[in-house]
Structure formats: C-alpha cells, structure tokens
Design a protein around this motif. Structure first.
Motif, mmCIF file in Angstrom:
data_model
loop_
_atom_site.group_PDB
_atom_site.id
_atom_site.type_symbol
_atom_site.label_atom_id
_atom_site.label_comp_id
_atom_site.label_asym_id
_atom_site.label_seq_id
_atom_site.Cartn_x
_atom_site.Cartn_y
_atom_site.Cartn_z
ATOM 1 N N TYR A 15 0.845 -1.201 0.000
ATOM 2 C CA TYR A 15 0.000 0.000 0.000
ATOM 3 C C TYR A 15 0.878 1.249 0.000
ATOM 4 C CZ TYR A 15 -4.488 2.387 0.950
ATOM 5 O OH TYR A 15 -5.637 3.150 0.874
ATOM 6 N N GLU A 119 -7.044 -0.470 -4.341
ATOM 7 C CA GLU A 119 -7.130 0.601 -3.346
ATOM 8 C C GLU A 119 -8.140 0.266 -2.247
ATOM 9 O OE1 GLU A 119 -6.273 4.209 -1.513
ATOM 10 O OE2 GLU A 119 -5.254 3.341 -3.254
ATOM 11 N N PHE A 122 -6.932 -2.712 -0.018
ATOM 12 C CA PHE A 122 -5.895 -2.263 0.908
ATOM 13 C C PHE A 122 -6.525 -1.545 2.101
ATOM 14 C CE2 PHE A 122 -2.503 -2.174 -2.584
ATOM 15 C CZ PHE A 122 -1.744 -3.165 -1.986
#
Length: 235
Positions: A15, A119, A122
């Motif tokens: 990340y 995204e 994460f």
C-alpha cells in the motif's frame, strides 16, 4: 509502456509502495503513455483466515520473534504510512487468506476497475479491519467500486479467476519476484520494494526513453476530403 506491479493486499509495504508509485507517476511527463497492470501475489497462500488472531501474533509466530518486537515493527510501519496520508489500524486487522480478494481484483481488471479494487481492498484490510476472505464483505467492496454484485458472487462461488491468480504467481517466479511490491517496467527493468518516488521516477524515465525509441510516436500526413464525424456532421 507497461508497468506491471506484483502485490498482495495484506502487505503493508504494498500500500505504501502504491502511494509512492502514484506520486512518481504524477510527476512523470509521459504518464498518459503508461499502462499500469496489477498482478496477483500471495505472501501466505496456505494462510487460514482467523478473525480471533491478531496480526502481531501471526508475525511473531511466523518469524519466531518476540511479540513486543512484532508490535514495534508494526508501529514503525504505521508511522511510515501516516507520512503518506495512509491510516493503518493493525489492532483491527484480520489475518486472512487473500485468494478470494485476488479473484475480485482479476474480475475487476476485466471491467477496467483493477486500481479501484486494489485501493479499496488495501483500505478495507489495513484501515477498516474488514475480513477480506469473507464473501459478503467482498461483495460489499465490489459493489462499492461499481461491480455487479450477482456476477461477482458467481465469480467467487465458482472460482472463475483462480487460474489467472495462479498464472500471475507463477509468472512472478519467472521474473524473479522474491518479495512485494515488485514493479516491472517494460519487462526490462524492475524495482523491488517500496522505493522513494524519486527513485521510481528515475526508473520510469530511463525505461520510457528506451521504449519510445522502439515505439516512435508517428504522426500521419493527412489529406483531407469529404467525411462524416461522430457528432453527426457531414461536410
């Protein structure tokens, strides 16, 4: 130019690496000529999801280190993430097998939503403490990024994209991935780990110069005549 990124959504440095790559890409003058492709990788393919176990304990047992050292390591990662605007809540994180999550990403890739899937997964794992091995949770995540809920459920129930996940993992072995994140630029250069944006940018620029030489931006000499345009005008 293709940039392939091998990553696992339970990897804290992945990340962080995503944010640093995005920072570098935003500074890259030819970013519109970059195609980012996310690749699946499982750090712990045999992992059994256990909502009752803390990440600190998992890492302590896996690496044979004291629990307090594990907590200190995670505290340092939390601080590094904070400097990039990310919030890590390891106290809430649920150790989970990521096979289903990667199937979601592979499906999202076919819908042009791979980056949104990465995204959101994460954030779901590292920030919100969601169980990313839980089908209802994954359906919620998929719906949030615009995927069809029933179609995604069918994909997860049937394991439709397991072979794609496995193919990415096998390919990782062939290109020399030993840890993630791992960035491959035009299959000529590689960046291992969450490097600083300036290092990533320098590698992008170097790889792109070579790619452009092999793929020149040709401009056609056009002779204009009567034609119809997409807006419905003919002249």
């Amino acid at each position: 130019m293709k940039v392939e990124i091998w990553s696992d959504v339970v990897c804290p440095f992945c990340y962080i690496g995503k944010r640093k790559f995005e920072t570098a890409l935003a500074q890259f003058s030819d970013k519109n000529n970059i195609e980012v492709i996310w690749k699946s990788y499982q750090l712990m393919p045999d992992m059994v999801t256990n909502p009752d176990k803390k990440v600190y304990q998992l890492v302590s047992e896996k690496h044979g280190i004291p629990l307090e050292r594990s907590k200190a390591m995670h505290s340092q990662m939390t601080q590094t993430a904070k400097e990039l605007g990310l919030v890590y809540n390891f106290d809430k994180a649920i150790p989970a097998n990521t096979l289903k999550a990667h199937q979601l990403i592979q499906y999202a890739k076919t819908k042009g939503k791979q980056d949104q899937a990465e995204e959101t997964l994460f954030r779901s794992y590292l920030t919100e403490g969601k169980n990313i091995d839980d089908v209802p949770t994954l359906l919620e995540i998929g719906t949030k990024i615009g995927l069809d809920k029933m179609e995604l459920k069918m994909v997860l129930d049937k394991g439709t994209y397991i072979s794609e996940v496995q193919a990415d993992i096998y390919e990782a072995q062939q290109v020399g991935v030993r840890g993630v994140p791992f960035f491959v630029l035009d299959r000529k250069y590689a960046i291992s780990g969450a490097q600083e944006p300036k290092e990533i940018l320098a590698s992008l620029q170097k790889a792109f110069v070579e790619w452009r030489k092999e793929n020149p931006d040709s401009k056609l000499e056009i002779i204009h005549g009567a034609a119809c345009t997409p807006d419905g005008e003919c002249h």
